[in-house]
Design a protein around this motif. Structure first.
Motif, short mmCIF file in Angstrom:
data_model
loop_
_atom_site.label_atom_id
_atom_site.label_comp_id
_atom_site.label_asym_id
_atom_site.label_seq_id
_atom_site.Cartn_x
_atom_site.Cartn_y
_atom_site.Cartn_z
N ALA A 178 63.48 55.77 69.64
CA ALA A 178 63.38 55.53 71.39
C ALA A 178 62.17 55.70 71.51
O ALA A 178 61.21 54.75 72.17
CB ALA A 178 64.26 56.26 71.94
N GLN A 234 59.79 53.11 70.21
CA GLN A 234 60.23 51.81 71.31
C GLN A 234 59.76 51.64 72.54
O GLN A 234 59.23 51.18 73.04
CB GLN A 234 62.01 51.31 71.59
N ALA A 243 73.31 45.24 70.18
CA ALA A 243 72.96 46.65 70.57
C ALA A 243 73.54 47.65 69.99
O ALA A 243 72.84 48.92 70.01
CB ALA A 243 72.76 45.81 71.96
N ARG A 248 70.64 50.54 69.07
CA ARG A 248 69.62 51.01 70.40
C ARG A 248 69.57 53.08 69.99
O ARG A 248 71.06 53.09 69.78
CB ARG A 248 70.58 50.90 71.50
N GLU A 270 69.40 54.90 71.46
CA GLU A 270 69.16 55.82 72.85
C GLU A 270 71.08 56.01 72.85
O GLU A 270 71.56 57.24 72.46
CB GLU A 270 69.17 55.28 74.77
N ARG A 279 76.85 52.37 76.44
CA ARG A 279 76.66 51.29 76.62
C ARG A 279 77.71 50.50 76.95
O ARG A 279 77.07 49.57 77.05
CB ARG A 279 78.52 51.88 75.52
N VAL A 287 74.60 49.48 78.68
CA VAL A 287 73.35 48.77 77.80
C VAL A 287 73.62 47.11 77.59
O VAL A 287 72.66 46.67 77.17
CB VAL A 287 73.44 49.64 76.47
N VAL A 307 70.98 44.05 78.33
CA VAL A 307 71.54 43.36 77.38
C VAL A 307 71.52 41.90 77.88
O VAL A 307 71.23 40.95 77.78
CB VAL A 307 72.57 43.28 76.38
N LYS A 328 64.35 45.26 73.24
CA LYS A 328 63.94 46.72 73.79
C LYS A 328 65.55 46.85 73.77
O LYS A 328 66.47 47.92 73.54
CB LYS A 328 63.03 47.30 74.45
N ALA A 329 66.24 46.43 74.60
CA ALA A 329 67.22 46.03 74.72
C ALA A 329 68.23 46.38 73.88
O ALA A 329 69.16 46.37 73.86
CB ALA A 329 67.74 44.94 76.21
N GLY A 341 67.57 46.55 71.38
CA GLY A 341 66.97 47.86 70.00
C GLY A 341 66.39 47.48 69.39
O GLY A 341 66.39 47.75 67.80
#
Length: 495
Positions: A194, A197, A312, A316, A318, A407, A410, A414, A489-490, A492
């Motif tokens: 994380a 990124q 994602a 991701r 995170e 979630r 996220v 996205v 990045k969104a 991942g």
């Protein structure tokens, strides 16, 4: 992760030649990943978690401990009490006194009855006295010897032992501890990913900001040259009497604005490079040049990415960290519950002592081996275990709800970044068309001004429109690149 090591190798190649060569985006990323302190801390945390997992695995195996001790006491251990010691020391005296006291009346009675003469009685009494004294001395010596033999001489005690303990059933605690260590190691790995990124995202933003300002610097210089050329032409026309002083003042105002804009862009570019150097771990006064600064075109590729939220959810870091937190909380609950369940362990070892406890306290080392089973069963704790397990389960529910909330966020993130990419692509297409129109408009206005059919104010408007269109195209191109980075990045997948 393979790309990360590749970036580190690239950073090692770039470091010696920063001042001579231009930095690419990949080299800036590599430098930032190499020099970032927080990322280094995360890697150390990974090592700590890795070693902690290995340490937890040893709980399955028997543990062997060696123990040695020495103790000095001012008194020794006594098998006999004080009365028994006194009796043994005076055993002969007591027996001799009883022997003499029992036979003396008999001899006296015999002398009175005429069985023996008084002389004989006296002689027997003297002999009896001597025999009693000899018997007393002999028995006293024997009693003292027995008393001495019963001495333990335990004022100086030496012990040495080797013991082993093999857990058999710990209420599931050892298994839970090992799983907790594994989840902790995964957590530190995901935390490192994380941060990698986040660093790459910051570097990309800083890099393209510098590129944007560099292109705007060239644009402002071109605009300044256009205004200066127009100012020169208007001044010549004023001298010829075909333009008014008002036209010259309007151009002068635009010239001052162009010079001020040039100064602002130069300062902004300098500060942006300082920030980029700081992210890369370079001295902030380092004179760096970027590869994309020298390019006339940003080479914008209107790429599109599938806004697949499942990607994602799986990628991701995170979300992986939050999932690790849920799993860790569950294992903590098992560990707490295990403390209130029966626990069984196998024990054994070998122990030596000096004096020898098994051979009359002999002053030699001697030992014995032992083996056994130890069972611990909690009986009553006023419900402490129930309350602790409930509290731990509550913490697990909180972590699970945080994961569910993350979630949802996220998924929204996205979709938002996907829309931003599409909007940026459209904006860049429109900006490119506007640039072509502005170029043509400026060309026509400049040509008309030279022919004397268009006023200077119209040329100024065309130049301003041209500057605005070119600036918007640069912003739109940078926005396309940054929105693509933001979507990666969104999802991942930013590497």
């Amino acid at each position: 992760m393979n790309k990360f090591f590749g970036l580190l190798i690239l950073a090692g190649a770039v470091l010696p030649s920063i001042a001579q060569e231009k930095l690419s985006l990949d080299s800036c990323r590599a430098l930032a990943l190499l020099n970032n302190k927080q990322l280094s801390i995360s890697k150390l945390k990974q090592d700590v978690a890795h070693n902690a997992r290995k340490a937890a695995h040893t709980k399955y195996l028997p543990h062997v401990n060696a123990l040695g001790s020495y103790m000095h006491m001012n008194k020794e251990i006594s098998i006999l009490d004080d009365e028994q010691k006194e009796s043994l020391s005076n055993f002969g005296s007591n027996v001799g006194s009883a022997f003499t006291s029992d036979l003396t009346p008999v001899i006296t009675q015999m002398a009175q009855s005429g069985i023996i003469t008084p002389q004989q009685a006296q002689s027997l009494g003297q002999g009896l006295q001597k025999a009693g004294t000899s018997l007393s001395n002999a028995l006293n010596q024997a009693g003292q010897k027995i008393r001495d033999d019963f001495r333990t001489d335990t004022r100086n005690i030496y012990t040495a032992s080797v013991m082993f303990t093999q857990p058999i059933y710990m209420g599931g605690k050892i298994i839970a501890v090992n799983r907790l260590a594994e989840y902790t190691e995964q957590f530190t790995f995901n935390d490192t990913e994380a941060k990698q990124q986040a660093i790459i995202y910051d570097i990309d933003n800083a890099y393209w900001t510098v590129v944007s300002l560099s292109h705007k610097q060239k644009l402002s210089q071109s605009y300044l040259q256009l205004v200066k050329k127009l100012d020169s032409d208007v001044n010549k026309m004023i001298k010829e009497g075909v333009a008014t002083r008002s036209d010259g003042l309007k151009v002068d105002v635009k010239l001052n604005e162009a010079e001020m804009m040039q100064t602002q862009v130069d300062d902004g570019l300098e500060l942006s490079k300082m920030y980029l150097c700081q992210l890369c771990g370079l001295p902030m006064d380092e004179k760096i040049k970027l590869v994309d600064e020298e390019k006339n075109d940003l080479n914008v590729v209107e790429a599109s990415y599938d806004a697949n939220t499942q990607v994602a959810m799986d990628a991701r870091p995170e979300l992986k960290m939050l999932k690790n937190a849920v799993d860790m909380s569950k294992e903590v609950t098992k560990i707490i519950r295990a403390d209130f369940l029966p626990q069984l362990a196998l024990t054994g070892g070998y122990t030596m002592t000096n004096p020898n406890l098994y051979n009359g306290f002999e002053r030699k080392f001697s030992g014995f081996w032992s083996i056994g089973v130890m069972l611990t069963v909690p009986v009553w704790n006023w419900g402490e275990g129930v309350y602790k397990v409930r509290a731990a389960r509550g913490a697990t529910n909180i972590a699970d709800m945080e994961l569910s909330d993350a979630r949802e966020k996220v998924e929204l993130q996205v979709n938002q970044n996907s829309f931003k990419v599409k909007e940026a692509n459209k904006r860049y297409t429109m900006a490119s068309k506007n640039t072509e129109r502005a170029d043509e408009n400026l060309r026509c206005a400049t040509l008309g001004f030279k022919e004397g059919v268009i006023q200077s104010s119209t040329v100024l408007e065309a130049q301003t429109a041209w500057l605005q269109a070119q600036s918007q195209k640069i912003d739109a191109g940078i926005e396309v690149k940054l929105t693509q980075v933001g979507l990666k990045k969104a999802l991942g997948i930013l590497q």
